[in-house]
Write an enzyme that holds these catalytic residues in place. Structure first.
Site, PDB file in Angstrom:
ATOM      1  N   HIS A   6       0.804  -1.218   0.000  1.00 48.91           N
ATOM      2  CA  HIS A   6       0.000   0.000   0.000  1.00 48.91           C
ATOM      3  C   HIS A   6       0.840   1.273   0.000  1.00 48.91           C
ATOM      4  CE1 HIS A   6       0.434  -0.329   4.504  1.00 48.91           C
ATOM      5  NE2 HIS A   6       0.541   0.975   4.380  1.00 48.91           N
ATOM      6  N   ASP A  40       0.089  -7.686   1.202  1.00 49.38           N
ATOM      7  CA  ASP A  40       0.459  -6.279   1.404  1.00 49.38           C
ATOM      8  C   ASP A  40       1.977  -6.113   1.497  1.00 49.38           C
ATOM      9  OD1 ASP A  40       0.053  -3.575   1.578  1.00 49.38           O
ATOM     10  OD2 ASP A  40      -0.294  -3.566   3.742  1.00 49.38           O
ATOM     11  N   SER A  83       4.765   2.429   8.005  1.00 44.97           N
ATOM     12  CA  SER A  83       4.421   1.275   7.168  1.00 44.97           C
ATOM     13  C   SER A  83       5.610   0.867   6.310  1.00 44.97           C
ATOM     14  CB  SER A  83       3.235   1.608   6.260  1.00 44.97           C
ATOM     15  OG  SER A  83       2.063   1.749   7.009  1.00 44.97           O
TER      16      SER A  83
END
Length: 480
Positions: free
Chosen positions: A120, A150, A225
């Site tokens: 993402h 992901d 992230s």
């Protein structure tokens, strides 16, 4: 025995999770020794005790954590575009290109320039830039991006070998272990936070298809992230991926993808860029209290095999309907997600040891990791001619296609994947996702069968059709 262990060693031993015991010396003073026994908590006794630090671990790990900047352009459409009155005064409004930037973190896992981050972080990126620990900026390309886990693997080209963070694949992490989170929260620059492993094997999070997360209370915020969750050995325990938060900031509940899954994605990127996940070939369900009671368990444990795919890995290993899978490769499993994760981290051709309960007896079987049969893209056919299906695109289901598209691997038959505009299929209401079960009261299981049936009934005026839509079956007679 008249000797004394330095207090700093005692504190360090306690900090590293070593057992500590107390002993009395000849002069009556209490000593603290590192060894087996009951742990003793003690106040710092010196300035050296107060200066114990994570800095040595950070010095080794931080250079392998990078900042990832992505940029893409999206069409920014005027909300009044197409309005006759507005365009009468201002003319036609063409969409404008708007730049969208995002930031995240990444981890160097190969000195040649392989970097792991979250999918993402880089999804839709038209330009990728990586900033190294020493502030060098390098252009990056995507080698592999996998939405279902992901994870994404990037590659950069550097003039010299890059620092690497090795994987922690021991599987020895326990709840309560100290961990560090390294990343670039809010774009302020590389930041290190500390915490503990709050939980292992979190599966009911709903973030990815292969949910099996390490939970930590180390502060993780937007921008973290793709960053590293680091063990006290200075190794990569996981990739920080998500947080639970009502405010958007850290509330002490963060999730990281375990290193085992990260390694399998990296291996796929280096072996041609195609990620093929092994499958078990069995349908599983949780062991409820009633099932546990009927099996003679004192509590629910393991996962029940409710069906076995003919010719699949489970069938070849002689798993049966009604078996209870207790562990995979020595790791206890209590739900389907845990089993799927264990097999998804294996490479094709590897063997896994599955411990199960059958007829009140425990036994161990060897399961070979195999790719699901069929084509991942699926065999497609656009139908034509004088029939209600004209203009519909159909795909023949297979375990490989189903796995790639999040469909039940056991599901067979034909599924509608597209409908052409102004076609007969659109007129009669067929939709993508419909599964065709029968035509003219004859079941159709593959593309050859439906082609044959359409050709056989080419002049028919009535077409009895049975389809399945969102789990419900519908039978209709369509008239041309």
């Amino acid at each position: 025995m008249n000797w004394k262990l330095p207090a700093i060693a005692v504190a360090l031993a306690a900090g590293l999770g070593l057992a500590v015991i107390a002993a009395n010396t000849a002069d009556g003073q209490e000593e603290t020794l590192a060894g087996a026994g009951e742990r003793v908590r003690a106040l710092p006794q010196s300035r050296g005790d107060m200066q114990l630090s994570f800095a040595p671990v950070v010095r080794e790990a931080a250079p392998a954590v990078v900042n990832v900047y992505s940029r893409r352009f999206v069409a920014d459409r005027n909300p009044f575009a197409g309005d006759p009155m507005f365009e009468r005064f201002f003319g036609p409004q063409a969409p404008r290109q708007r730049e969208v930037q995002s930031l995240g973190s990444g981890v160097i896992v190969d000195e040649a320039g392989l970097i792991v981050t979250n999918n993402h972080v880089v999804a839709g990126a038209q330009e990728l830039r990586v900033v190294l620990y020493d502030r060098r900026e390098l252009e990056a390309e995507i080698l592999l991006a996998d939405e279902r886990t992901d994870l994404a693997v990037l590659r950069v080209v550097a003039d010299e070998p890059l620092p690497v963070l090795p994987f922690d694949l021991t599987g020895s992490a326990e709840v309560g272990d100290l961990v560090l989170a390294i990343g670039n929260p809010f774009g302020v620059g590389q930041t290190v936070t500390s915490g503990i492993v709050s939980a292992l094997a979190r599966t009911d999070v709903g973030i990815t298809d292969y949910a099996f997360f390490i939970q930590t209370d180390a502060a993780i915020n937007p921008g973290n992230s793709g960053g590293a969750l680091v063990s006290m050995n200075g190794e990569l325990l996981g990739i920080n991926t998500a947080i639970f938060s009502r405010s958007g900031g850290s509330q002490g509940i963060g999730f990281a993808i375990p290193a085992e899954m990260v390694r399998s994605v990296v291996q796929a990127a280096t072996n041609g860029g195609e990620l093929v996940r092994p499958w078990l070939g069995a349908r599983l369900q949780p062991v409820t209290s009633d099932i546990a009671l009927s099996m003679g368990f004192d509590r629910p444990r393991g996962v029940l095999v409710s069906d076995v795919y003919p010719g699949g890995p489970a069938d070849s290993a002689r798993l049966r309907q009604g078996d209870i899978i207790l562990s995979v490769d020595g790791v206890d499993v209590n739900n389907e997600a845990a089993v799927r994760f264990r097999f998804a981290t294996r490479t094709i051709g590897e063997e896994s040891q599955v411990r199960l309960m059958r007829d009140g007896q425990e036994r161990t079987v060897t399961v070979l990791a195999e790719a699901p049969p069929g084509e991942r893209e699926g065999e497609r056919l656009v139908l034509s001619g004088r029939n209600p299906f004209s203009g519909a695109e159909l795909v023949q289901l297979s375990p490989a296609f189903n796995d790639a598209n999040g469909i039940d691997p056991f599901l067979e038959g034909l599924i509608v994947t597209g409908v052409q505009r102004r076609s007969a299929a659109e007129f009669y209401g067929f939709q993508p996702g419909d599964r065709v079960l029968s035509v003219n009261r004859r079941s159709v299981r593959d593309l050859a069968e439906i082609e044959l049936e359409l050709e056989r009934s080419d002049n028919a005026r009535e077409w009895p059709v049975e389809i399945e839509r969102r789990g419900e079956r519908f039978a209709r007679t369509l008239r041309l």
